[in-house]
Design a protein around this motif. Structure first.
Motif, mmCIF file in Angstrom:
data_model
loop_
_atom_site.group_PDB
_atom_site.id
_atom_site.type_symbol
_atom_site.label_atom_id
_atom_site.label_comp_id
_atom_site.label_asym_id
_atom_site.label_seq_id
_atom_site.Cartn_x
_atom_site.Cartn_y
_atom_site.Cartn_z
ATOM 1 N N GLU A 302 1.011 -1.502 -0.031
ATOM 2 C CA GLU A 302 -0.068 0.018 0.213
ATOM 3 C C GLU A 302 0.694 1.362 0.240
ATOM 4 N N LYS A 303 1.868 1.226 0.486
ATOM 5 C CA LYS A 303 2.522 2.112 0.689
ATOM 6 C C LYS A 303 4.328 1.907 0.744
ATOM 7 N N ASN A 304 5.504 3.039 -0.095
ATOM 8 C CA ASN A 304 6.575 2.962 -0.127
ATOM 9 C C ASN A 304 7.017 3.557 0.848
ATOM 10 N N PHE A 305 7.714 3.732 2.139
ATOM 11 C CA PHE A 305 8.389 4.308 3.104
ATOM 12 C C PHE A 305 10.165 3.828 2.523
ATOM 13 N N HIS A 338 8.853 7.655 -7.276
ATOM 14 C CA HIS A 338 8.341 7.139 -6.704
ATOM 15 C C HIS A 338 7.539 7.090 -5.616
ATOM 16 N N ASN A 339 6.097 6.842 -5.440
ATOM 17 C CA ASN A 339 5.527 7.575 -3.942
ATOM 18 C C ASN A 339 5.898 7.081 -2.574
ATOM 19 N N TYR A 340 6.442 8.191 -1.385
ATOM 20 C CA TYR A 340 6.615 7.575 -0.583
ATOM 21 C C TYR A 340 6.500 8.058 0.375
ATOM 22 N N ASP A 341 6.108 7.879 1.813
ATOM 23 C CA ASP A 341 6.163 8.414 3.146
ATOM 24 C C ASP A 341 7.664 8.198 3.403
ATOM 25 N N TRP A 352 6.537 10.675 11.305
ATOM 26 C CA TRP A 352 6.641 10.295 10.441
ATOM 27 C C TRP A 352 7.297 12.186 9.979
ATOM 28 N N ARG A 355 3.775 12.638 4.352
ATOM 29 C CA ARG A 355 3.249 11.698 3.532
ATOM 30 C C ARG A 355 3.517 11.727 1.837
ATOM 31 N N ASP A 356 3.356 10.674 1.416
ATOM 32 C CA ASP A 356 3.116 10.831 -0.379
ATOM 33 C C ASP A 356 3.014 11.736 -0.901
ATOM 34 N N GLU A 358 6.194 12.084 -4.263
ATOM 35 C CA GLU A 358 6.990 11.873 -4.636
ATOM 36 C C GLU A 358 8.339 12.298 -4.951
#
Ligand SMILES: *Cc1c(COP(=O)(O)O)cnc(C)c1O
Length: 420
Positions: A302-305, A338-341, A352, A355-356, A358
């Motif tokens: 769901e997410k990339n960190f 890419h999309n990262y938190d 964090w 969030r979100d 690019e």
């Protein structure tokens, strides 16, 4: 990154004349980096707009209390706004003067009052009747009169985040508007207090002028009543709170803001009074960034960190207020984003920083968390027994370490284990 103090040169982010990559190499990460030029320009924007007017600027120390930062302001003749004896000690150590310092805060102790009064601070901004009594007692024991201004709560909506809105009835700050006149009468009756001013501070990260004008109108209405009761109000303190651009906010220009307020007060027939400004965030916020290094990229369903070496203990604002900070790479890569938190190593889901986002990055890359000069290092902690970051000021093409990185052994130096 439109601010001229932080800009790209051939794809590498620089602070003034120094590349962020070389700063990371020399001082390590996480690292707070401030631009002397940005600090200077922000202060001048206030001071220049005040020049030739009856006005004074008191830098709110709590936004950034590094000695070198305070010293940059002190050298330009700034006054200071403090909320503790610890901040007072910093002001004096940084070359600030007691007689240009105002003492704010809702819970001053008798010891703090005594120390500040003995040193000769310019004014105590008092927030309650019990505090008036306490200050009167302290002044009496020293055979002195304490200069007093009441922080009045004008009950205006500053239209900002509830955690940083302070001028509403529901806030703990200030004397309620409806009680202010009677409270002034009480202060006037105390033999060791001298009423000298009135003030308010309606919140922080305020991006419109109108709440200030509303607050000033209410204060001036009170001033007229108070003076008809036989006191004289020499200064009006309009507080701090002017916002900055973190994302797409469009706060008023500092010079326009100052002039609009001064003109408004003059037009209302109160131009003879000195006006105090207490800026914090708008002086230091965009003069500093937090430099961090990517430890790992962790892709997920769901997410990339992007796991970085800075965390909520270094910069608490995202965890505390869900605050937005722009995050940019130090070196621009010609690669797929890419999309990262962006998260830290602390064991909390609240850890964090963004969030979100690019980003075209790889492990080992450096990132810059923008607009971190205000309420950044000062709210950092040692949670997870993490040593706090170092701080650097860049001045032209030189960088100077102005706070050493903490060492882990310092963190428990005052602790001891039980005897047998
Ligand atoms: C925090 C504070 C300020 C500074 O606020 P900014 O939003 O950083 O400008 C000024 N005055 C008082 C009394 C404060 O508590």
């Amino acid at each position: 990154m439109s601010d001229s103090a932080f800009h790209y040169v051939e794809g590498v982010l620089h602070t003034e004349g120094v590349s962020a990559a070389s700063l990371a190499e020399q001082f390590g990460t996480p690292l707070y980096v401030y631009s002397r030029d940005a600090l200077t320009r922000a202060y001048h924007a206030y001071a220049d707009a005040c020049a030739g007017r009856k006005a004074a600027v008191h830098v709110a120390v709590k936004a950034n209390s590094n000695l070198a930062v305070l010293n940059v302001f002190a050298r330009m003749g700034a006054g200071f706004d403090i909320v503790s004896s610890g901040e007072f000690a910093r002001v004096l150590a940084a070359g600030g003067r007691a007689e240009n310092t105002v003492f704010s805060g809702v819970g001053k102790s008798a010891a703090e009052m005594r120390e500040a009064l003995e040193a000769g601070v310019k004014c105590f901004n008092v927030e309650s009747i019990p505090e008036l009594h306490a200050l009167n007692e302290v002044a009496k024991s020293l055979g002195r009169k304490a200069p007093v201004s009441l922080r009045v709560n004008p009950d205006v909506d500053a239209k900002t985040h509830p955690y940083i809105s302070t001028g509403l009835k529901s806030n703990k700050f200030g004397v309620a508007f409806a009680d202010a006149r009677a409270t002034y009468a009480q202060a006037h009756a105390m033999p060791n207090l001298e009423v000298v001013g009135i003030g308010c501070h309606i919140g922080s990260q305020i991006t419109e002028i109108s709440p200030y004008l509303d607050a000033i109108d209410k204060l001036l209405e009170l001033v007229e009543q108070i003076e008809s009761d036989g006191m004289s109000i020499r200064h009006v303190d309009v507080g701090g709170g002017l916002g900055i651009t973190y994302d797409d906010e469009t706060p008023p220009d500092i010079g326009d803001f100052v002039k609009t307020l001064l003109d408004h007060i003059e037009k209302r027939g109160h131009g003879q009074r000195e006006v105090y400004f207490e800026p914090g965030r708008s002086l230091v916020g965009n003069a500093g960034v937090l430099l961090t290094h990517i430890e790992y990229l962790k892709p997920g369903e769901e997410k990339n960190f992007a796991i970085v070496d800075a965390a909520m203990n270094d910069l608490a604002r995202p965890a505390m207020y869900e605050a937005f900070h722009r995050i940019v790479p130090v070196v621009k890569r010609d690669a797929q984003a890419h999309n990262y938190d962006i998260v830290g190593p602390v064991c909390e889901s609240g850890d964090w920083l963004g969030r979100d986002r690019e980003l075209a990055v790889e492990p080992g890359d450096l990132l810059v968390i923008c607009s971190a000069g205000a309420y950044g290092f000062v709210t950092s902690s040692n949670y997870n027994t993490r040593a706090r970051a170092a701080e650097v000021i860049v001045d032209g093409d030189r960088a100077r370490l102005v706070r050493e990185r903490e060492e882990v052994k310092q963190l428990f130096a005052g602790e001891s284990i039980l005897p047998d």
